[in-house]
Design a protein around this motif. Structure first.
Motif, short mmCIF file in Angstrom:
data_model
loop_
_atom_site.label_atom_id
_atom_site.label_comp_id
_atom_site.label_asym_id
_atom_site.label_seq_id
_atom_site.Cartn_x
_atom_site.Cartn_y
_atom_site.Cartn_z
N THR A 92 0.80 -1.22 0.00
CA THR A 92 0.00 0.00 0.00
C THR A 92 0.83 1.27 0.00
N GLY A 93 2.10 1.16 0.44
CA GLY A 93 2.91 2.36 0.60
C GLY A 93 2.52 3.17 1.81
N LEU A 94 1.86 2.53 2.78
CA LEU A 94 1.41 3.20 4.00
C LEU A 94 1.96 2.51 5.23
N PRO A 95 2.17 3.26 6.33
CA PRO A 95 2.53 2.63 7.61
C PRO A 95 1.39 1.73 8.09
N PRO A 96 1.66 0.90 9.09
CA PRO A 96 0.63 -0.04 9.56
C PRO A 96 -0.70 0.60 9.94
N GLY A 97 -0.65 1.75 10.60
CA GLY A 97 -1.89 2.40 10.99
C GLY A 97 -2.74 2.85 9.82
N GLY A 98 -2.15 2.98 8.65
CA GLY A 98 -2.88 3.41 7.47
C GLY A 98 -3.59 2.29 6.75
N HIS A 99 -2.98 1.09 6.72
CA HIS A 99 -3.61 -0.03 6.00
C HIS A 99 -4.38 -0.97 6.91
N GLY A 100 -4.08 -0.99 8.20
CA GLY A 100 -4.89 -1.73 9.15
C GLY A 100 -4.55 -3.19 9.35
N LEU A 101 -3.54 -3.73 8.64
CA LEU A 101 -3.10 -5.09 8.90
C LEU A 101 -2.03 -5.01 9.98
N LEU A 102 -2.50 -4.87 11.20
CA LEU A 102 -1.69 -4.39 12.32
C LEU A 102 -1.04 -5.48 13.15
N GLY A 103 -0.97 -6.68 12.64
CA GLY A 103 -0.31 -7.74 13.38
C GLY A 103 -0.77 -9.10 12.92
N LEU A 104 -0.18 -10.13 13.52
CA LEU A 104 -0.53 -11.50 13.15
C LEU A 104 -1.98 -11.81 13.50
N GLN A 105 -2.40 -11.42 14.70
CA GLN A 105 -3.78 -11.66 15.14
C GLN A 105 -4.36 -10.35 15.66
N VAL A 106 -5.43 -9.92 15.04
CA VAL A 106 -6.04 -8.65 15.43
C VAL A 106 -7.53 -8.85 15.67
N ALA A 107 -8.07 -7.96 16.48
CA ALA A 107 -9.51 -8.00 16.75
C ALA A 107 -10.28 -7.52 15.54
N VAL A 108 -11.37 -8.20 15.26
CA VAL A 108 -12.29 -7.79 14.21
C VAL A 108 -13.61 -7.49 14.90
N PRO A 109 -13.83 -6.23 15.28
CA PRO A 109 -15.01 -5.91 16.08
C PRO A 109 -16.32 -6.37 15.46
N GLU A 110 -16.42 -6.22 14.13
CA GLU A 110 -17.68 -6.59 13.48
C GLU A 110 -17.93 -8.10 13.52
N ALA A 111 -16.86 -8.89 13.67
CA ALA A 111 -17.02 -10.34 13.74
C ALA A 111 -17.00 -10.84 15.19
N GLY A 112 -16.64 -9.97 16.11
CA GLY A 112 -16.66 -10.34 17.52
C GLY A 112 -15.57 -11.29 17.93
N GLY A 113 -14.44 -11.28 17.25
CA GLY A 113 -13.36 -12.19 17.62
C GLY A 113 -12.04 -11.77 17.02
N LEU A 114 -11.07 -12.70 17.05
CA LEU A 114 -9.75 -12.48 16.50
C LEU A 114 -9.68 -13.00 15.07
N LEU A 115 -8.84 -12.35 14.27
CA LEU A 115 -8.57 -12.83 12.92
C LEU A 115 -7.07 -13.05 12.80
N ASN A 116 -6.68 -14.29 12.50
CA ASN A 116 -5.28 -14.59 12.21
C ASN A 116 -5.04 -14.29 10.74
N LEU A 117 -4.27 -13.25 10.46
CA LEU A 117 -4.14 -12.77 9.09
C LEU A 117 -3.28 -13.68 8.22
N LEU A 118 -2.40 -14.49 8.81
CA LEU A 118 -1.65 -15.46 8.01
C LEU A 118 -2.53 -16.64 7.62
N ARG A 119 -3.43 -17.04 8.50
CA ARG A 119 -4.31 -18.18 8.25
C ARG A 119 -5.69 -17.74 7.76
N TRP A 120 -5.79 -16.51 7.39
CA TRP A 120 -7.04 -15.90 6.94
C TRP A 120 -7.61 -16.69 5.76
#
Length: 375
Positions: A92-120
């Motif tokens: 994206t050419g953006l820092p982490p706060g700009g694109h939102g893929l902020l770690g391996l496992q992040v909260a997904v408020p709309e889904a009510g849980g954690l999302l593992n972005l590598l195993r997504w």
């Protein structure tokens, strides 16, 4: 012992988020900032070596004679120094706060849980175009008439993570070293201008399994060096090869198991991030108690701060609207030899030898090396 001040990434002055815009500028795409000062080139290849930290490269010149011979410098991966975040910063050419893929496992408020972005997977019900809504640098390049190719693992070719970070590029699957070199050489000759990304993961995988200090890791580095040299040998006249990485790595000697430390579980709704950059999501009204408990138990072995402080101090760069909720209410980033594991919920992570994610130089600093094709 007092914790050292956190070395906050200097976004916009030489980070992974500055690599792709600099490539676009080198290719002549309008509106792109060439922060890294890359020379003009009609064809650019970015070799992304997963797990090749700047400090590790400098410590092993005998295993990487070609890479060591190249001109370049260290740049900053950003926080967390982990693959999904860094690939998104490149894409994206953006820092982490700009694109939102902020770690391996992040909260997904709309889904009510954690999302593992590598195993997504698509089964998670999280649309990659909505979760990461920013246009990619590849889409920008294609819109300006550049032939864009992304060469990576077969098993990543249609994943949500790839669609979130590399959409716009034609994905060319390749695993073996020969495939990577051959497909790169062909892709670099397409169109009047070409932007080719080559992703190689084996060094990181070896470090996780055997440790970054192991003989196996050093032998794998020799193959990485050969890969870079072979890609350089197939560059068309005037083309530019940029070699970089998504993070470095350390072998933590101490494990703190959250699942066996009751004080670290009180008031905690979810545990995200990973062992070297933890996101602690508190139950409603429990944030202050959770922060105090984590500071008491972890002590000076990590930077432990509330989310608001990490955001205000620029740990993630500017945070776009709606992205802050993905970060834990408490952020715990080890700066020494500590790994914060969770043996029951993350047995796969506890088994790792080499780890990454923190802001220390061994994990945060990565190479940015360049070599040009024949004139």
């Amino acid at each position: 012992m007092t914790a050292p001040p956190p070395p906050v990434p200097r976004y916009g002055t030489g980070t992974l988020a500055d690599v792709s815009p600099s490539v676009l500028a080198a290719l002549g795409v309008p509106g792109a900032a060439n922060v890294l000062g890359l020379p003009p080139a009609a064809r650019v290849c970015v070799l992304l070596v997963d797990g090749l930290g700047w400090e590790q490269l400098r410590a092993h010149p005998d295993e990487a004679p070609f890479l060591t011979s190249l001109g370049g410098r260290a740049i900053d991966a950003g926080l967390p120094a982990t693959t999904v975040t860094s690939i998104a910063s490149l894409g994206t050419g953006l820092p982490p706060g700009g694109h939102g893929l902020l770690g391996l496992q992040v909260a997904v408020p709309e889904a009510g849980g954690l999302l593992n972005l590598l195993r997504w997977s698509d089964d998670a019900g999280v649309d990659p175009g909505e979760f990461q809504p920013v246009p990619t640098v590849y889409e920008r390049a294609v819109a300006d008439g550049v032939a864009v190719r992304y060469i990576g693992l077969w098993n990543l070719r249609r994943t949500p993570l790839s669609r979130a970070t590399s959409r716009g590029a034609e994905y060319l699957p390749a695993d073996a070293l020969g495939e990577l070199v051959g497909r790169a050489g062909t892709a670099l000759r397409e169109g009047d201008r070409a932007y080719v990304t080559v992703y190689h993961s084996d060094l990181d995988a070896t470090g996780h399994r055997r440790g970054v200090g192991s003989a196996e890791w050093r032998f794998q580095l020799r193959f990485v060096d050969l890969l870079a040299e072979r890609i350089a040998s197939v560059l068309p006249p005037g083309a530019l090869l940029c070699v970089t990485s998504d993070h470095g790595m350390v072998d933590p000697g101490e494990r703190l198991d959250v699942d066996r430390t009751p004080a670290l579980l009180d008031g905690v709704a979810m545990l995200g991030g990973d062992a070297r950059c933890r996101y602690v999501y508190a139950e409603p009204g429990a944030r202050d108690d959770v922060l105090a408990a984590w500071r008491a138990v972890v002590g000076d072995r990590a930077w432990v701060v509330p989310r608001e402080e990490a955001v205000a101090d620029g740990w993630f760069g500017p945070v776009a609207p709606g992205m802050a909720e993905r970060i834990g209410d408490v952020v715990a980033v080890p700066h020494g030899g500590l790994a914060i594991v969770a043996s029951e919920r993350e047995p796969w992570l506890e088994r790792m030898v080499g780890m990454h994610g923190s802001m220390i130089a061994a994990e945060r600093l990565v190479p940015m090396l360049t070599v040009s094709g024949p004139t």
